[in-house]
Structure formats: C-alpha cells, structure tokens
Write an enzyme that holds these catalytic residues in place. Structure first.
Site, mmCIF file in Angstrom:
data_model
loop_
_atom_site.group_PDB
_atom_site.id
_atom_site.type_symbol
_atom_site.label_atom_id
_atom_site.label_comp_id
_atom_site.label_asym_id
_atom_site.label_seq_id
_atom_site.Cartn_x
_atom_site.Cartn_y
_atom_site.Cartn_z
ATOM 1 N N GLU A 89 0.785 -1.225 0.000
ATOM 2 C CA GLU A 89 0.000 0.000 0.000
ATOM 3 C C GLU A 89 0.824 1.286 0.000
ATOM 4 O OE1 GLU A 89 -3.255 0.262 -0.246
ATOM 5 O OE2 GLU A 89 -3.601 -1.907 -0.314
ATOM 6 N N SER A 468 -51.537 -25.134 41.486
ATOM 7 C CA SER A 468 -51.240 -25.399 42.900
ATOM 8 C C SER A 468 -49.895 -24.857 43.343
ATOM 9 C CB SER A 468 -51.293 -26.909 43.170
ATOM 10 O OG SER A 468 -52.610 -27.396 43.023
#
Length: 875
Positions: A89, A468
C-alpha cells in the site's frame, strides 16, 4: 539580446506562476480547511467493534454487530503483516510527511501510460484520514481535504499509531474489519500465527475486498497474493528462499465465525435488549463485553433438561405424521438434486434435522439428508411412533417401518446411540428459570424449546395460570394470620351455589378425600379443598394483598375463591422470585442477568449491585408485632371457616394459643451487626451492600420451607406421600418444592429449591386453550397404562434433571432455626400435643407461643385415657 529578453520573460512568468500557485494553494488550503475535524481525536478513537455477550465464566454466548473486529495494539501486530501491508500500500510510509509526491507522480505516470487513473497515489495516512473523516466520493475537493488531514495527522500521531489505526479499521471482506478479525475469519488464527503467505494474502485484500475475496474468488486471491509476495521481495522484506516457499503454499482458507461456547439465545437476546436500552445503536459498535450471571454448566444442563423432557412428552403423545409429502406412491420419485433443493428451505433444530424418505420396506427405510448423505432408519428408529389421534389418545404401537414412514415423505430425524431415529418438532413448549435465592443472580434461563422456531421468551413473557404452585404463598399468609402446620382442616368436598350461577365444586386431584388433616399434610399432598378452606379462613382480600409481598404483580392476582386453586397468572421468572423468598428466610431479592459491562480494551463501566438477603443482619420485629396478641374474634372466624366438625371445632377453640398479628403492621426491620438500621441502598449512590426488603418474618419462612420439604419426603413412616416424591432420587434432605397443574392440565409447573438455588419449570402449549392431555406409558414389564399429564409427572422430571447436576458438588445445607421457632411433639391425627413418642407422634415446628397447649386423647382398646391419666369406656 533577444535570448536574454526571452529568458527574462520566462523567469518572470515562472515566478508569477509560482506566486500565483502559492496564492491559489494558500487560498485553497484555507478554503478546504474549513470545518475539518480535529485529528487529535484519533488518539482516543473507538473503532466499530461488535458487542460480545459472555457467561460468568468468560465463555462466549453471542456477538451482535455488523462488523467483526478484534482491535490490536501496535505491539501485537506481527512484523510480517506490517511489512506485507507497507510493501503493498505505501512503500515509502516511513519517509513521507503524510502525502507522498513521489507516489503521486508515479500514479500520474502510470495513469497517463495506461490512459486510466486507477491508482490515486494515496498513502496509508491518507487512507486513514478518508476512512475516519471523509466520504468515499471521488472529487478533487475530497482529495485536497484528505491531504490536509494526512499532513495534520503526521504532526499529531506517530507512524506506529497511524498504521495501527489503519490495520484495525480497514475492510478485509466477509464482514472482517481489521487484521485481527481477518486473520480469524479466513484462517482461524491469531495474527501472530500467520505465515508469510497468509500475511501477503490479507495485505492484498483491502484494495478490493469483494473482488479478491479468497473464499468466493480463490484464483483472483491467489494472483493478488503472489503479487504482494513479489513486492515484499522487491522491498527486501523477504529473501528469495522465503519468497519461493511462500508462493508455493496453497491458500488454505475457510470461513470462520466467532466460536460460540454454548447456546443460550434467550439469554443473549435479553442481554442485547438491556444494552440497547442503555446505549442505543452504540451497543453494537463500541465493543462492549457484557458478562451475564449464567454459567456454562447451569445453562447447558437447563437447556438439555427442557429439551429432553419436551421430546419425551412429544413421543408419549404419538407421531403426527410427516412434515409434508413430496411425491405419492403412484407418482414419479424426485431426483436427488430436486430433493436437496427442497431440503435447503429447512434447517436443523437442536439435533432434529430434515430428511426425505427415498426408499422404504417393512424393516428399513433410506432417507436423504440436506447435505446429501443417505441414512438408514431401522424398525428400532420408528417403534415409538404410535399414531397421534388427539392429545388424550394414541394408536397402537407400529409393527413395520413402512406403516410409519413412506418414500416421498419429508420427515425429521435425529441420531441417537449411533443409529438414526424418526423424530418430529415438538408442539409443546417449556421454560426453566434458576436463580441464586440469596441475591437474585440468574444461573440459567431457557425461554423455549428452540429460539429459531420461536423467539418468544416464555420464562419472562408467558403469563400463565400458576395452579397449585400458589399454595405455599397462601399458606404463608395463613401462618401469618395465626394458623400453624398442625392446624386441622377438613379434606372433604365443597360446593358453593350462587343465585343465578352454576355451582362451584372445587375438587381434589385425584378426587380422594381423607377427612380432617393437618395443614402440613394438606400442602404436601396438594389438597385443593383444604386450600379453599384456608382461603376462606383468612379472607380472599387478605390473601390477595399478601401475595404482593412476594413480588407478584397486583393486576395479575385474581380476587375470588378460585385464587386458592391457582387462577392467578404469572411468568416463570416471577414465580421463581417468589419461591426465593421462602428459601432465603423471607427476603424479596430482584433477579438480574447482567453482572458487569466492560470496554473491549478493558475497564469496567457497569457493575451490578444485587439486593442481598441479609442473613448476617439481626432481625428486630416492629414493636407492634413483637408481642403477638390473640385476637379471639379472628380465631373464632378461622375455626368456623375451617370445615372441621363440631368436636374438632371445640378442640380448636380450646387451643387459645393461635397468634394473629395485624397484617397492616410494617414488615420486620433489618439491623446491622453494629446496631444500625440496614436500609435498601441505591446502587448508583453507594458501593455498600444493597439489602433486599424483608417481606415475611424469618420464622414463618423457615416453617413453610420445611413444609415444602415434606412434599418430597412425605411422612417419615410412609403413611402418606407428597406430590413431589420423584425428587427423592436426588437423595438430599435440603430440597423442597411444589407441583402445579391448572384445570384440564393446560399448564404444568414445578418450583423448588436446593441449597441456595431456586428453580422453576413450566410446560404447556403456546395456545393456552389446548390441554396437555393424557398419554400411554409403558412399565418395565412392558405393560402400559394411561396417565394424565401434570406438574408431578411432566414438570417435576425436568427439575430433577437440572437440579441433580447443579447440586452434585454442593454440600447439603442445614437451615438455621430462628430463635423464635420451637420443636414440639404432636399427635399426627389431631395436631395436638402427643403424650409420648411413637408412630402416631411427630415433631412439628411452631413459632414460640403458637404451639398447642392441649394433649391428644389416647385410645387403648375400648378405653380412652385423658391427659390426667383418667380412663373411661367408649362403649
């Protein structure tokens, strides 16, 4: 002379051009410098990094965020990666001042030569400036701004800081941003493990991530990698031998995603929602690490427990048939390519995978999986598949493979014990929540059978009738009203008829009635009619208001007598929180899932301060309740509402020790060991402990908790059995809990505790109108019988599967009896004092002052002996 004039003119012209250029440059600089950002902010820049959700033991559960990134410090970036990127680069990176005139001229030369300006001559510094501050538009103005920013960056940042920014932010393709993420995405490696060849491949990707993607375009990627290697050789970063070795390497790439240690999608979604509420969209980009309270062992065990028992239920209720039929017996079979295309629309759920039967006979079938693999299904793989008729009825067992599955049918299969089995996606669903009762820490949470099938979180969102499972809380209210575990209530049928309405006949399940029983027995055996009588004794409004102490939402509490049978509706998480009150001594802790949040670079930004049950605090009763007084009017009402017969009522009236504290009196206050009052503390204002409110007295909590152990262990002499007897298999005396089944078995529950862990299990259909029904069950002797689904047979096994693993390495815990609680020997039949030990006597806990004062009458043959030793003939 003429030559000098021309030279003079050219000199003036050149100077004029230079001055004009300088003016233009200065003017352009000031023009394009306007509103440019301050590059200093790059010193503290936060790169877009996905959020990670982790378990309490640091295992990765999920990631959220579009960009995968693993930020690296400069010193963690290997030299070979730096060299490959610089060679590719910006070969003069360490020599230029942010803008490289040589590179610009080279780009211009190549552009003129090729008649295409494909190279912009941008330096690494310029690329960082463009990616952080500018748009990707191609214009002269943007390029000038880019150069200005690059020059400024070189003044403020070191070369090392700039290239580290570049390598952390650049796009490598496949959602991988930064070299750390790219190394893992393409090679499954850490950056320091990359070879020269692999580093060169990555260095070549940022130029065109899609075009050079090695997964989709390996030939282009290989060409690009080789070009990078050649550049590295030209720049002297590698020698000829290294170059030849690297260029001979194959690509060896594969797509790697972050390794999820275990599946907990409902937990992950709760964490994601928490983070989004707190940080908004930044939750997905700022690299937060979210540490939850769950552990891998707890969560995996919970998931397996729900999964296995849901599958077991589904198997019991029969085979509902194929997913679909692709071709019938009189039609031409599909080609394998066509079958595979059809299977591509389906995915595996847990271990259940789609398949298509391509051949069948009486003993075996051949099926094709979505990956092209052919499997064999023998009769052992289908012998479970009774035909589903309805939720209460199944057909006979099959006798051949072809009577169950046929060629052309798309089915579901799973692998078990090295053989393939016919399966199906369950129609029932379930959830499990487990918390630490001392601080509310969520240890495990399962919101359903499979998150991909349904994202609805039943643990936190499903508001279902409790059945219950509500009874311990109403009995707690009854104890606070003056009843005791030895209070006798009549286990006999009830019928209430209201003018203009149908008669209400609450029934026991099973419909067995045993006459007067002690309250402990009624709770353990889940006697419905005793619960109704208890509710009548204390009052519906009193009980409904009392339930709010356990954190139950007021709006979900029904205020009629059906409340005794669990007509109220709550979520599994709410039920778990309420049971924690009974397990921890009466403290209402708040469940929490997020323990702490950290930045990706480290550092805690959020630490949860849980509300704790203050076991080390001294308890000071409110003055008004310190001396409990007997309210004879309330006693009379309790006795008359108890359902006991006349002689029994006389005994209750004679026992004037029933303590009835005023429920309007404030709850107990917490006192620190130093004598100071312990108040609940705002976690945002202090680093000190946050004490949970003490909503029921410790003595009542101790007694109810002990009574819930009886639902598992029953009578010591085996005279009666609790509904949760299946949990005896855990072999622990410190466990207790309660089953719950609603009308028509539409919801089944089990909630219980062991050590300091409270766990609730719920199962049912998402369509609350559908009943769980009945199923044929096989015994060890191959006999079968029909049994209804319920809390004991359907939910309790899930709880057992989970708690047996979680409690394995936790020592049994002995509850510390409060000083106000005493043990008294009572008669089992009457609940009064026993004259001597024996099979008819049992130790019972009482709050001091509430114990019976009368002795039970002793029968010997036809003679009755009273407490003074006097005898008389019965006949």
């Amino acid at each position: 002379m003429k030559f000098l004039k021309v030279l003079k003119f050219l000199l003036k012209f050149a100077i004029g051009c230079i001055l004009s250029g300088m003016v233009v440059a200065i003017a352009g600089y000031y023009y394009y410098s306007q509103d440019l950002p301050d590059v200093v902010q790059l010193k503290d820049v936060r790169l877009q990094t996905p959020m990670q959700v982790l378990s309490s033991d640091g295992e990765l559960i999920a990631t959220f965020g579009e960009r995968r990134r693993i930020p690296l410090k400069y010193e963690d970036i290997p030299p070979v990666v730096l060299q490959a990127v610089i060679a590719t680069e910006d070969s003069r990176f360490y020599d230029h001042f942010g803008v490289d005139p040589v590179g610009i001229l080279r780009a211009m030369y190549i552009g003129l030569k090729n008649r295409s300006f494909s190279q912009g001559g941008s330096t690494i510094t310029q690329q960082v400036a463009k990616n952080f501050f500018l748009t990707p538009e191609k214009s002269i103005g943007r390029k000038i701004r880019e150069m200005i920013l690059a020059i400024r960056m070189e003044k403020e940042l070191s070369k090392e800081e700039i290239i580290a920014l570049y390598l952390n932010m650049i796009n490598f393709g496949s959602r991988a941003y930064g070299v750390g993420s790219a190394a893992y995405t393409f090679f499954g490696k850490q950056p320091n493990e990359l070879t020269i060849s692999e580093a060169a491949l990555l260095a070549g990707l940022p130029n065109a991530p899609s075009a050079y993607n090695p997964i989709y375009h390996p030939d282009r990627a290989l060409t690009r990698r080789n070009w990078v290697l050649h550049r590295m050789l030209d720049q002297g970063f590698i020698d000829q031998q290294q170059y030849e070795h690297a260029i001979a390497e194959p690509l060896n790439v594969a797509y790697h995603v972050p390794k999820i240690a275990f599946s907990a999608p409902y937990v992950a979604e709760m964490a994601r929602q928490f983070m989004y509420d707190k940080f908004g969209e930044q939750a997905y980009t700022d690299g937060y690490k979210v540490y939850t309270t769950i552990s891998k062992l707890d969560q995996v065990t919970a998931t397996n427990a729900i999964h296995d028992q849901v599958i077991n239920y589904d198997i019991r209720h029969g085979y509902r048939g194929p997913e679909r039929t692709l071709w019938k017996a009189d039609e031409a079979a599909w080609s394998e390519d066509k079958i595979l295309s059809a299977l591509g629309n389906y995915m595996c759920y847990n271990e259940l995978c789609p398949a298509v039967v391509i051949k069948d006979n009486d003993t075996q079938a051949t099926a094709l999986l979505s990956d092209g693999k052919k499997i064999q299904i023998s009769f052992d793989g289908v012998k479970w598949a009774r035909a589903y008729i309805n939720d209460n009825q199944q057909g006979p067992l099959p006798t051949t493979v072809s009577s169950v599955i046929k060629a052309g049918q798309q089915i579901w299969v799973k692998q078990q014990d090295n053989q393939w089995m016919l399966a199906q996606i369950p129609s029932i669903n379930g959830s499990l929540v487990s918390i630490n009762s001392d601080n509310g820490q969520i240890r495990a949470l399962v919101g359903g059978f499979n998150y991909n099938i349904s994202k609805f979180n039943r643990a936190t969102q499903a508001i279902r009738q409790i059945g219950s499972t509500i009874k311990p809380f109403i009995y707690t209210a009854a104890l606070d009203k003056g009843l005791t575990m030895s209070t006798m209530l009549n286990d006999a049928p009830i019928m209430r008829t209201n003018a203009g309405s149908d008669a209400w006949r609450p029934k026991n399940s099973p419909p067995v009635y045993q006459g007067p029983l002690r309250l402990r027995v009624g709770l353990s055996m889940s006697k419905n009619v005793m619960m109704v009588r208890t509710l009548r004794a204390i009052g519906v409004d009193y009980a409904a208001t009392y339930l709010e102490r356990f954190g139950f939402p007021k709006d979900n509490i029904s205020r009629h007598e059906s409340l005794a049978l669990g007509s109220a509706s709550f979520t599994p998480l709410q039920v778990t929180r309420a049971y924690a009150v009974l397990a921890n001594g009466g403290y209402l802790v708040t469940p929490y899932l997020i323990d702490r949040i950290e930045y990706s670079e480290g550092g805690v930004i959020y630490q949860h301060a849980p509300e704790i049950a203050c076991h080390d605090c001294l308890i000071e009763l409110a003055d008004e309740n310190r001396d409990r007084q007997v309210n004879l009017d309330n006693v009379e009402n309790v006795i008359q509402s108890s359902g006991a017969d006349e002689p029994e009522q006389s005994k209750l009236k004679a026992d004037d020790s029933m303590l009835l504290p005023d429920p309007s009196i404030p709850f107990d206050r917490l006192i620190n060991p130093d004598g100071s009052v312990a108040q609940a503390i705002d976690e945002n204002k202090t680093k000190g402990p946050v004490y949970a409110p003490h909503v029921i007295s410790s003595d009542i909590a101790f007694i109810i908790k002990d009574a819930l152990k009886s639902t598992i262990w029953g009578d010591p002499n085996g005279l009666w059995t609790g509904t949760a007897w299946r949990s005896k298999s855990l072999g622990r005396k410190d466990i207790g809990g309660k089953t719950g089944t609603t009308n028509s078995s539409k919801d089944v529950w089990f909630a219980g505790f062991g050590a300091n862990i409270v766990t609730t299990v719920w199962l049912g259909f998402d369509d609350h109108r559908r009943e769980l029904g009945k199923a044929r069950r096989d015994t060890l002797s191959n006999n079968s019988y029909i049994a209804a689904e319920g809390g004991a047979v359907t939910a309790n096994p899930v709880w057992n599967d989970y708690m047996s693993v979680i409690l394995k390495d936790i020592p049994q815990q002995q509850d510390i009896k409060p000083a106000t609680v005493i043990s008294v020997l009572i008669d089992k039949k009457s609940g009064l004092l026993a004259t001597q030990p024996g099979n008819d006597a049992i130790m019972e806990y009482f709050i001091e002052g509430t114990e019976p004062t009368k002795y039970a009458t002793k029968e010997v043959g036809t003679k009755v002996t009273d407490e003074n030793g006097n005898t008389s003939e019965l006949f």
